[in-house]
Design a protein around this motif. Structure first.
Motif, PDB file in Angstrom:
ATOM      1  N   ARG A 195       0.546  -1.221   0.019  1.00 56.49           N
ATOM      2  CA  ARG A 195      -0.048   0.081   0.076  1.00 56.49           C
ATOM      3  C   ARG A 195       0.885   1.190  -0.154  1.00 56.49           C
ATOM      4  O   ARG A 195       0.475   2.287  -0.838  1.00 56.49           O
ATOM      5  CB  ARG A 195      -0.858   0.103   1.054  1.00 56.49           C
ATOM      6  CG  ARG A 195      -1.875   1.241   1.247  1.00 56.49           C
ATOM      7  CD  ARG A 195      -2.778   1.020  -0.020  1.00 56.49           C
ATOM      8  NE  ARG A 195      -3.976   2.141  -0.068  1.00 56.49           N
ATOM      9  CZ  ARG A 195      -5.243   2.019   0.326  1.00 56.49           C
ATOM     10  NH1 ARG A 195      -5.590   0.519   0.956  1.00 56.49           N
ATOM     11  NH2 ARG A 195      -5.956   2.755   0.275  1.00 56.49           N
ATOM     12  N   GLU A 219       2.079   2.041  -3.583  1.00 58.39           N
ATOM     13  CA  GLU A 219       1.040   2.585  -4.169  1.00 58.39           C
ATOM     14  C   GLU A 219       0.778   3.999  -3.783  1.00 58.39           C
ATOM     15  O   GLU A 219       0.271   4.741  -4.765  1.00 58.39           O
ATOM     16  CB  GLU A 219      -0.314   1.584  -4.121  1.00 58.39           C
ATOM     17  CG  GLU A 219      -0.225   0.230  -4.621  1.00 58.39           C
ATOM     18  CD  GLU A 219      -1.638  -0.548  -4.147  1.00 58.39           C
ATOM     19  OE1 GLU A 219      -2.425   0.054  -3.661  1.00 58.39           O
ATOM     20  OE2 GLU A 219      -1.583  -1.575  -4.449  1.00 58.39           O
ATOM     21  N   GLU A 259      -1.744  -3.583 -16.916  1.00 60.35           N
ATOM     22  CA  GLU A 259      -1.929  -3.008 -15.463  1.00 60.35           C
ATOM     23  C   GLU A 259      -1.686  -4.292 -14.513  1.00 60.35           C
ATOM     24  O   GLU A 259      -1.962  -5.185 -14.638  1.00 60.35           O
ATOM     25  CB  GLU A 259      -3.342  -2.949 -15.328  1.00 60.35           C
ATOM     26  CG  GLU A 259      -3.940  -1.454 -15.838  1.00 60.35           C
ATOM     27  CD  GLU A 259      -5.172  -0.987 -15.449  1.00 60.35           C
ATOM     28  OE1 GLU A 259      -5.545  -0.291 -14.352  1.00 60.35           O
ATOM     29  OE2 GLU A 259      -6.298  -1.806 -15.839  1.00 60.35           O
ATOM     30  N   GLY A 277      -2.028  -6.730 -11.301  1.00 60.34           N
ATOM     31  CA  GLY A 277      -3.035  -7.303 -11.098  1.00 60.34           C
ATOM     32  C   GLY A 277      -4.224  -7.728 -12.225  1.00 60.34           C
ATOM     33  O   GLY A 277      -5.246  -8.316 -11.931  1.00 60.34           O
ATOM     34  N   ARG A 325     -10.605  -3.502  -0.178  1.00 61.61           N
ATOM     35  CA  ARG A 325     -10.539  -3.135  -1.700  1.00 61.61           C
ATOM     36  C   ARG A 325     -11.782  -2.947  -2.438  1.00 61.61           C
ATOM     37  O   ARG A 325     -12.252  -1.921  -3.151  1.00 61.61           O
ATOM     38  CB  ARG A 325      -9.309  -3.577  -2.254  1.00 61.61           C
ATOM     39  CG  ARG A 325      -7.838  -3.285  -2.002  1.00 61.61           C
ATOM     40  CD  ARG A 325      -7.674  -1.918  -1.671  1.00 61.61           C
ATOM     41  NE  ARG A 325      -6.235  -1.564  -1.269  1.00 61.61           N
ATOM     42  CZ  ARG A 325      -5.247  -1.083  -2.284  1.00 61.61           C
ATOM     43  NH1 ARG A 325      -5.692  -1.290  -3.599  1.00 61.61           N
ATOM     44  NH2 ARG A 325      -4.173  -1.015  -1.789  1.00 61.61           N
ATOM     45  N   GLU A 352     -13.844   0.061  -0.896  1.00 61.26           N
ATOM     46  CA  GLU A 352     -13.108   1.582  -1.476  1.00 61.26           C
ATOM     47  C   GLU A 352     -13.759   1.766  -2.841  1.00 61.26           C
ATOM     48  O   GLU A 352     -14.301   2.882  -3.021  1.00 61.26           O
ATOM     49  CB  GLU A 352     -11.547   1.372  -1.786  1.00 61.26           C
ATOM     50  CG  GLU A 352     -10.915   1.466  -0.465  1.00 61.26           C
ATOM     51  CD  GLU A 352      -9.404   1.375  -0.622  1.00 61.26           C
ATOM     52  OE1 GLU A 352      -8.969   1.809  -1.714  1.00 61.26           O
ATOM     53  OE2 GLU A 352      -8.548   1.054   0.177  1.00 61.26           O
ATOM     54  N   THR A 353     -13.811   0.916  -3.745  1.00 65.13           N
ATOM     55  CA  THR A 353     -14.461   0.960  -5.040  1.00 65.13           C
ATOM     56  C   THR A 353     -15.817   1.140  -4.958  1.00 65.13           C
ATOM     57  O   THR A 353     -16.372   2.018  -5.535  1.00 65.13           O
ATOM     58  CB  THR A 353     -14.040  -0.117  -5.962  1.00 65.13           C
ATOM     59  OG1 THR A 353     -12.518  -0.359  -5.836  1.00 65.13           O
ATOM     60  CG2 THR A 353     -14.484   0.144  -7.466  1.00 65.13           C
ATOM     61  N   ALA A 409     -12.337  -4.624  -9.689  1.00 64.17           N
ATOM     62  CA  ALA A 409     -11.308  -3.829  -8.905  1.00 64.17           C
ATOM     63  C   ALA A 409     -10.545  -4.379  -7.527  1.00 64.17           C
ATOM     64  O   ALA A 409      -9.434  -4.340  -7.479  1.00 64.17           O
ATOM     65  CB  ALA A 409     -11.881  -2.256  -8.838  1.00 64.17           C
ATOM     66  N   GLN A 428      -8.486  -7.031  -8.320  1.00 62.24           N
ATOM     67  CA  GLN A 428      -7.370  -6.967  -8.965  1.00 62.24           C
ATOM     68  C   GLN A 428      -6.223  -6.074  -8.225  1.00 62.24           C
ATOM     69  O   GLN A 428      -5.164  -6.504  -8.225  1.00 62.24           O
ATOM     70  CB  GLN A 428      -7.724  -5.764  -9.959  1.00 62.24           C
ATOM     71  CG  GLN A 428      -6.477  -5.138 -10.930  1.00 62.24           C
ATOM     72  CD  GLN A 428      -6.876  -4.554 -12.023  1.00 62.24           C
ATOM     73  OE1 GLN A 428      -8.086  -4.012 -12.076  1.00 62.24           O
ATOM     74  NE2 GLN A 428      -6.107  -3.940 -12.767  1.00 62.24           N
ATOM     75  N   ARG A 429      -6.923  -5.492  -7.027  1.00 64.36           N
ATOM     76  CA  ARG A 429      -5.799  -4.591  -6.347  1.00 64.36           C
ATOM     77  C   ARG A 429      -5.295  -5.511  -4.983  1.00 64.36           C
ATOM     78  O   ARG A 429      -4.122  -5.107  -4.462  1.00 64.36           O
ATOM     79  CB  ARG A 429      -6.454  -3.383  -5.727  1.00 64.36           C
ATOM     80  CG  ARG A 429      -6.860  -2.327  -6.612  1.00 64.36           C
ATOM     81  CD  ARG A 429      -7.926  -1.223  -6.101  1.00 64.36           C
ATOM     82  NE  ARG A 429      -8.234  -0.187  -7.108  1.00 64.36           N
ATOM     83  CZ  ARG A 429      -8.894   0.708  -7.370  1.00 64.36           C
ATOM     84  NH1 ARG A 429      -9.327   1.127  -5.518  1.00 64.36           N
ATOM     85  NH2 ARG A 429      -9.357   1.610  -7.835  1.00 64.36           N
ATOM     86  N   SER A 430      -6.083  -6.319  -4.673  1.00 66.06           N
ATOM     87  CA  SER A 430      -5.607  -7.041  -3.561  1.00 66.06           C
ATOM     88  C   SER A 430      -5.177  -8.538  -3.879  1.00 66.06           C
ATOM     89  O   SER A 430      -4.839  -9.220  -3.047  1.00 66.06           O
ATOM     90  CB  SER A 430      -6.880  -7.311  -2.426  1.00 66.06           C
ATOM     91  OG  SER A 430      -8.001  -8.058  -3.261  1.00 66.06           O
TER      92      SER A 430
END
Length: 712
Positions: free
Chosen positions: A253, A256, A349, A351, A598, A601-602, A615, A618-620
């Motif tokens: 994190r 990021e 990208e 993830g 995550r 959040e989205t 998402a 993908q992020r986690s």
């Protein structure tokens, strides 16, 4: 709170680092003293019939500790060996505190019929204090070992008085070996994940601090209560693994946040945002693991309670290290850590693979859910037949002295030699007809009786098979069923197992209810949803059942057990299933929270439930996969010791982590979230407003969409 911790860590990083350095010194200095204070008892239940009868028997017929030696030689009648044994018996009898040393050549049953082995039991005075008894036992064991090599004899010494020390020494060696194996592998994998030594080294520093904290916590617990020999390995492996997990999440994190801020921003602000945003996930994750272990506190068994407290303490240390020590390290050394790249080496990208998995599951949610659930149910089927036993020396590695003694007895003496009997205390006035029936019960290999000072008759029923096998436990149940209102009590190892099983059956529903309700409330506080906690609990129970089913299939049924250097036990250790269930449930929640954080959040940013699923994964996904792999490496390293209960726990946790982080979180979670759609984030309006007003958030955010329509 997290913002305050972030400010302290970034403004005074060296002060925080120094404080943890002091803890490190205390942990590896003072904390390692716990290895000398370990207890190998696991089945005691205060207030149970077994415990009460054992205390009464000890008061009427106090017996001190004992040790047993087995002397194996090509010919035990060798004059040199006979002379040496006779001298040893005389010397042992002269040791202060020794009350009984029979001559193995003249006492029936001590010399093996094949002429290749002798048994030499030594009894000690029950009135000895701990220090005097320890000296007497050590002196006696050393004297017996002097016979080793005489006339090509091999001597093994163990027994109640030595077993705890031998297991403790083995536990210390296993922990050291596991750390030597796992830490370099973890560092190597972290270097691969981060592409550099600086970022990779920080989670390892936190992990070592977690180990030190584990040792110190266990030592402090040992001052006020018994600490099980299993606690060191279980808490160390879990403390090491969770520390790496939490540190990995925060470092990812942080990179990021650095990438999102650009080159112009002070890296200290990125540290603060990392702690405020991802620290919430760490705290909730730690709470769910601790709550999962809190179910063990429902049981009256001291072993399970102490394990629950010890693991909870270690989780607390790991959480604290993640939100204080790691931010301080990032503040001091994080400037040189490269931000996360915008694209992978292939130009995609980060993830993208996990995003593809999420889209695949979202397009075919029902097919994916049915396939995964069916596979997990098949793996879980053997768990329905799980049985537990106290176990015997076969649980120990083959190179330990107690195991060598057990193997020598099995090779040279009749079956049942050394098996502790089922002890029946028949008070004055007991019906003689009942006493006459006891030796004739099925499963009795030998029966002996003697009268105690108060007129109580002690009947010792040696069972066929092992000390706590089916015949022994059935014998306990038969005696208790036959006695009716007679003043008869039953104790011994088999009785302890019967009482332990009854305790599990009686208290398990309360433990399960405590954990599920607590986890449900935590997940609601984390997500603001009523349906996500239910879905999470259901999918987690599936992965847990699959892991326990495989452990049963391997250890109890003996399938592929040779692959991990173990042997078929016919049952699981009674320590295994409760710990596997409690810890696996907590670890599964750990990864679920990484993903949900995550997704939420989205969802809060876009209100698009499909995008939230894609998402979020993908992020986690990369963090969860890497964390699971690292944790599996740690658990696997602890399986190199060869101690069967630890092998069972290690295999169960490894499988639970890998199954949960792969098919469950990567396929089943997006599939079930897609099936739920917008309903996944639903909760009644009053609860939604309550959560928005009082719920814990990573940072101030707009309220989620107010209207989520439900069909019908």
């Amino acid at each position: 709170m997290l913002a305050a911790l972030a400010r302290v860590a970034t403004r005074r990083p060296m002060t925080v680092i120094f404080a943890w350095l002091v803890l490190l010194v205390l942990g590896f200095g003072l904390g390692t003293g716990v290895f000398e204070r370990l207890d190998d008892a696991v089945s005691s239940i205060p207030g149970s019939e077994t415990e009460q009868a054992a205390e009464r028997l000890d008061g009427l017929d106090p017996a001190g500790d004992s040790l047993t030696a087995v002397i194996v030689a090509p010919a035990v009648d060798d004059p040199a060996l006979r002379s040496g044994v006779a001298a040893a018996v005389a010397d042992l009898a002269a040791i202060p505190g020794v009350t009984q040393v029979p001559d193995p050549y003249t006492t029936p049953g001590l010399a093996a019929e094949d002429g290749e082995a002798l048994l030499l039991p030594v009894g000690f005075d029950a009135a000895l204090d701990d220090g005097a008894e320890e000296d007497a036992v050590a002196t006696a064991a050393d004297r017996i070992r002097e016979l080793d090599g005489l006339a090509d004899a091999e001597v093994q010494v163990s027994g109640d008085a030595l077993l705890g020390d031998q297991i403790g020494e083995r536990a210390q060696g296993d922990v050291a070996r596991a750390e030597i194996i796992s830490l370099p592998l973890v560092l190597l994998l972290l270097i691969v994940v981060f592409g550099g030594l600086r970022a990779a080294g920080l989670p390892l520093v936190v992990a070592v601090s977690g180990i030190a904290g584990a040792f110190l916590a266990l030592f402090l617990f040992s001052l006020v209560t018994d600490v099980s020999v299993y606690a060191v390995q279980v808490t160390t492996m879990l403390g090491l693994g969770l520390a790496v997990d939490y540190a990995l999440l925060l470092v990812v994190r942080y990179r990021e946040e650095r990438a999102a801020a650009g080159d112009g921003e002070d890296h200290l602000e990125a540290v603060r945002r990392t702690v405020v945003r991802a620290g919430r996930t760490v705290l909730f994750s730690g709470l769910t693991v601790a709550v999962s272990l809190a179910g063990l506190l429902v049981f009256p068994n001291p072993f399970l309670r102490s394990m629950g407290l010890a693991v909870a303490a270690v989780v607390a240390v790991d959480m604290l290290a993640a939100v204080t020590l790691l931010p301080a390290l990032l503040a001091r050394f994080g400037r040189r850590i490269t931000p996360a790249p915008a694209t992978t080496r292939s130009g995609r990208e980060p993830g993208h693979l996990f995003a593809r998995l999420a889209r695949f599951s979202a397009r075919r949610p029902l097919a994916v859910a049915v396939t995964v659930v069916a596979g997990l149910v098949v793996l879980a089927v053997p768990a329905a037949g799980t049985t537990i036993e106290l176990g015997d020396a076969r649980q120990l590695p083959t190179d330990t002295e107690a195991r060598k003694l057990y193997d020598a007895l099995a090779e040279h003496y009749p079956e049942g030699t050394g098996v502790r009997p089922v002890e029946v205390l028949a008070g004055p006035g007991t019906d003689p007809a009942l006493l006459d029936r006891l030796p004739e019960l099925p499963g009795v290999a030998r029966a002996e009786s003697r009268e105690l000072p108060d007129g109580t008759l002690l009947v010792e029923l040696t069972p066929t098979g092992s000390v706590d096998g089916p015949a022994a436990t059935a014998l306990v149940e038969q005696v208790r069923e036959l006695r009716g209102a007679e003043p008869v009590e039953v104790t011994g190892n088999a009785a302890a197992l019967v009482d332990f099983r009854a305790m599990l059956a009686d208290r398990a529903p309360w433990a399960v209810a405590t954990v599920l309700v607590s986890v449900f409330l935590l997940l609601f506080a984390f997500t603001g949803s009523l349906l996500i906690p239910l879905r999470t609990i259901a999918t987690t129970l599936l992965s847990l059942g699959a892991a326990l089913g495989v452990v049963t299939w391997v250890f109890q049924d003996g399938n592929l057990v040779w692959l991990i250097g173990a042997e078929e036990m016919g049952a699981l250790s009674l320590t295994g299933p409760p710990l596997i269930i409690a810890i696996s449930f907590g670890l599964a929640m750990d990864y679920e929270l990484f993903i949900l954080a995550r997704m939420r959040e989205t969802w809060l940013d876009t209100g698009d439930e499909r995008e939230a699923v894609v998402a979020g994964l993908q992020r986690s996904g990369r963090v969860v996969s890497c964390a699971a792999l690292l944790l599996a490496v740690v658990f696997a390293a602890f399986m190199t010791g060869g101690f069967s209960p630890i092998l069972q726990i290690g295999l169960g946790l490894t499988l639970a982590v890998l199954i949960d982080a792969s098919v469950v979180r990567m396929l089943l979670v997006p599939a079930t979230m897609s099936l739920l759609g917008r309903r996944a984030w639903w909760s009644p309006a009053p609860l939604r407003r309550l959560h928005h007003r009082y719920g814990l958030h990573e940072e101030p955010r707009p309220a989620p969409p107010e209207k989520i329509s439900l069909p019908g």
